[in-house]
Design a protein around this motif. Structure first.
Motif, PDB file in Angstrom:
ATOM      1  N   ASP A   1       1.105  17.023   3.727  1.00 24.14           N
ATOM      2  CA  ASP A   1       0.997  16.484   2.369  1.00 24.14           C
ATOM      3  C   ASP A   1       2.288  15.786   1.962  1.00 24.14           C
ATOM      4  O   ASP A   1       2.261  14.710   1.336  1.00 24.14           O
ATOM      5  N   GLN A   2       3.421  16.371   2.309  1.00 20.66           N
ATOM      6  CA  GLN A   2       4.709  15.770   1.944  1.00 20.66           C
ATOM      7  C   GLN A   2       4.947  14.468   2.699  1.00 20.66           C
ATOM      8  O   GLN A   2       5.453  13.490   2.132  1.00 20.66           O
ATOM      9  N   ILE A   3       4.569  14.442   3.984  1.00 20.39           N
ATOM     10  CA  ILE A   3       4.729  13.211   4.760  1.00 20.39           C
ATOM     11  C   ILE A   3       3.834  12.109   4.198  1.00 20.39           C
ATOM     12  O   ILE A   3       4.246  10.949   4.058  1.00 20.39           O
ATOM     13  N   GLU A   4       2.598  12.463   3.861  1.00 17.42           N
ATOM     14  CA  GLU A   4       1.687  11.482   3.276  1.00 17.42           C
ATOM     15  C   GLU A   4       2.241  10.937   1.963  1.00 17.42           C
ATOM     16  O   GLU A   4       2.161   9.728   1.695  1.00 17.42           O
TER      17      GLU A   4
ATOM     18  N   ILE B   1       5.348  10.636   1.120  1.00 17.45           N
ATOM     19  CA  ILE B   1       6.456   9.720   1.414  1.00 17.45           C
ATOM     20  C   ILE B   1       5.914   8.351   1.802  1.00 17.45           C
ATOM     21  O   ILE B   1       6.383   7.308   1.316  1.00 17.45           O
ATOM     22  N   TYR B   2       4.913   8.326   2.687  1.00 19.36           N
ATOM     23  CA  TYR B   2       4.324   7.034   3.084  1.00 19.36           C
ATOM     24  C   TYR B   2       3.722   6.304   1.893  1.00 19.36           C
ATOM     25  O   TYR B   2       3.861   5.083   1.759  1.00 19.36           O
ATOM     26  N   ARG B   3       3.035   7.030   1.023  1.00 14.69           N
ATOM     27  CA  ARG B   3       2.414   6.389  -0.138  1.00 14.69           C
ATOM     28  C   ARG B   3       3.469   5.779  -1.054  1.00 14.69           C
ATOM     29  O   ARG B   3       3.268   4.682  -1.588  1.00 14.69           O
ATOM     30  N   ARG B   4       4.588   6.511  -1.240  1.00 13.30           N
ATOM     31  CA  ARG B   4       5.661   5.957  -2.091  1.00 13.30           C
ATOM     32  C   ARG B   4       6.243   4.700  -1.464  1.00 13.30           C
ATOM     33  O   ARG B   4       6.480   3.699  -2.145  1.00 13.30           O
ATOM     34  N   LYS B   5       6.490   4.730  -0.160  1.00 10.51           N
ATOM     35  CA  LYS B   5       7.109   3.592   0.513  1.00 10.51           C
ATOM     36  C   LYS B   5       6.163   2.389   0.549  1.00 10.51           C
ATOM     37  O   LYS B   5       6.614   1.228   0.505  1.00 10.51           O
ATOM     38  N   LEU B   6       4.863   2.671   0.648  1.00  7.13           N
ATOM     39  CA  LEU B   6       3.876   1.584   0.722  1.00  7.13           C
ATOM     40  C   LEU B   6       3.416   1.128  -0.660  1.00  7.13           C
ATOM     41  O   LEU B   6       2.662   0.169  -0.787  1.00  7.13           O
ATOM     42  N   GLY B   7       3.866   1.876  -1.684  1.00  2.00           N
ATOM     43  CA  GLY B   7       3.489   1.512  -3.040  1.00  2.00           C
ATOM     44  C   GLY B   7       2.045   1.807  -3.376  1.00  2.00           C
ATOM     45  O   GLY B   7       1.469   1.151  -4.257  1.00  2.00           O
ATOM     46  N   THR B   8       1.472   2.782  -2.671  1.00  4.55           N
ATOM     47  CA  THR B   8       0.065   3.114  -2.919  1.00  4.55           C
ATOM     48  C   THR B   8      -0.106   4.469  -3.616  1.00  4.55           C
ATOM     49  O   THR B   8      -1.236   4.882  -3.866  1.00  4.55           O
ATOM     50  N   GLY B   9       1.007   5.141  -3.886  1.00  4.91           N
ATOM     51  CA  GLY B   9       0.907   6.468  -4.488  1.00  4.91           C
ATOM     52  C   GLY B   9       1.565   6.504  -5.847  1.00  4.91           C
ATOM     53  O   GLY B   9       2.087   5.521  -6.341  1.00  4.91           O
TER      54      GLY B   9
END
Length: 203
Positions: free
Chosen positions: A190-193, A195-203
């Motif tokens: 969940d934490q890795i996901e 991080i990816y969402r923040r970096k991709l601007g989707t979260g």
């Protein structure tokens, strides 16, 4: 993340063979055998405990470039009958369940996976106050900390863990709860996901 089904307080306990004259609680140190892991500090702490009338046994799990030096250090301190080098093992959960204390006397360290695994199995932990260790081995809450490289500090923390059993047990309960809350495989994913969402601007 820690597999809670694998690293559970319930299950088989590994047996380690020692000479008949070796007695005392069982301490473990698990990981690559190199200077930074603090094997020499642990052996000196064991010598101090023995000199004070409290002998302990130790199982050393792992291999590494400093094994010969660690064995020599153990021999020089007269601990040959109380220390077992067992090499690499694939039954770490069973070994953890068989310990009275896990020692992590590292001179420098990030967040040791074996520390989280020990908490998950409700194995008492004594570790160095260095690097990322205090984020999981929280003094007075989930375990005890000692000064890095200080054998007397390590010996005192080990003695306390072995004698103040009520406090030690309470720490073990809180340690398991910490892993269940923050360090499961699912929590890490969940934490890795996130991080990816923040970096991709989707979260």
């Amino acid at each position: 993340g820690v597999d809670l089904a694998k690293f559970s307080p319930s299950g088989p306990k590994a047996m380690v063979n020692f000479p008949a004259d070796a007695a005392g609680p069982l301490i473990g140190i698990i990981g690559v055998i190199r200077r930074a892991k603090g094997h020499a500090v642990l052996f000196e702490a064991m010598r101090q405990l023995a000199d004070a009338g409290r002998s302990v046994r130790c199982v050393v799990v792992g291999e590494g470039p400093s094994r010969a030096a660690a064995e020599q250090c153990m021999q020089e301190r007269g601990l040959a009958s109380h220390v077992a080098f067992v090499g690499e093992r694939d039954d770490v959960p069973a070994i953890l369940r068989g310990l009275d204390v896990l020692a992590i006397p590292s001179l420098h360290e990030a967040i040791p996976q074996v520390g989280l695994q020990a908490l998950a199995t409700k194995t008492p932990v004594v570790a160095s106050n260095v690097g990322g260790i205090p984020s999981i081995i929280r003094p007075g809450k989930t375990g005890r900390l000692c000064l890095p490289g200080d054998a007397a500090s390590l010996a005192a923390a080990l003695r306390e863990a072995l004698t103040d059993t009520a406090t030690t047990q309470a720490m073990c309960e809180r340690g398991r709860a910490l892993v269940e809350r923050e360090h499961t495989v699912e929590a890490m994913l969940d934490q890795i996901e996130a991080i990816y969402r923040r970096k991709l601007g989707t979260g």
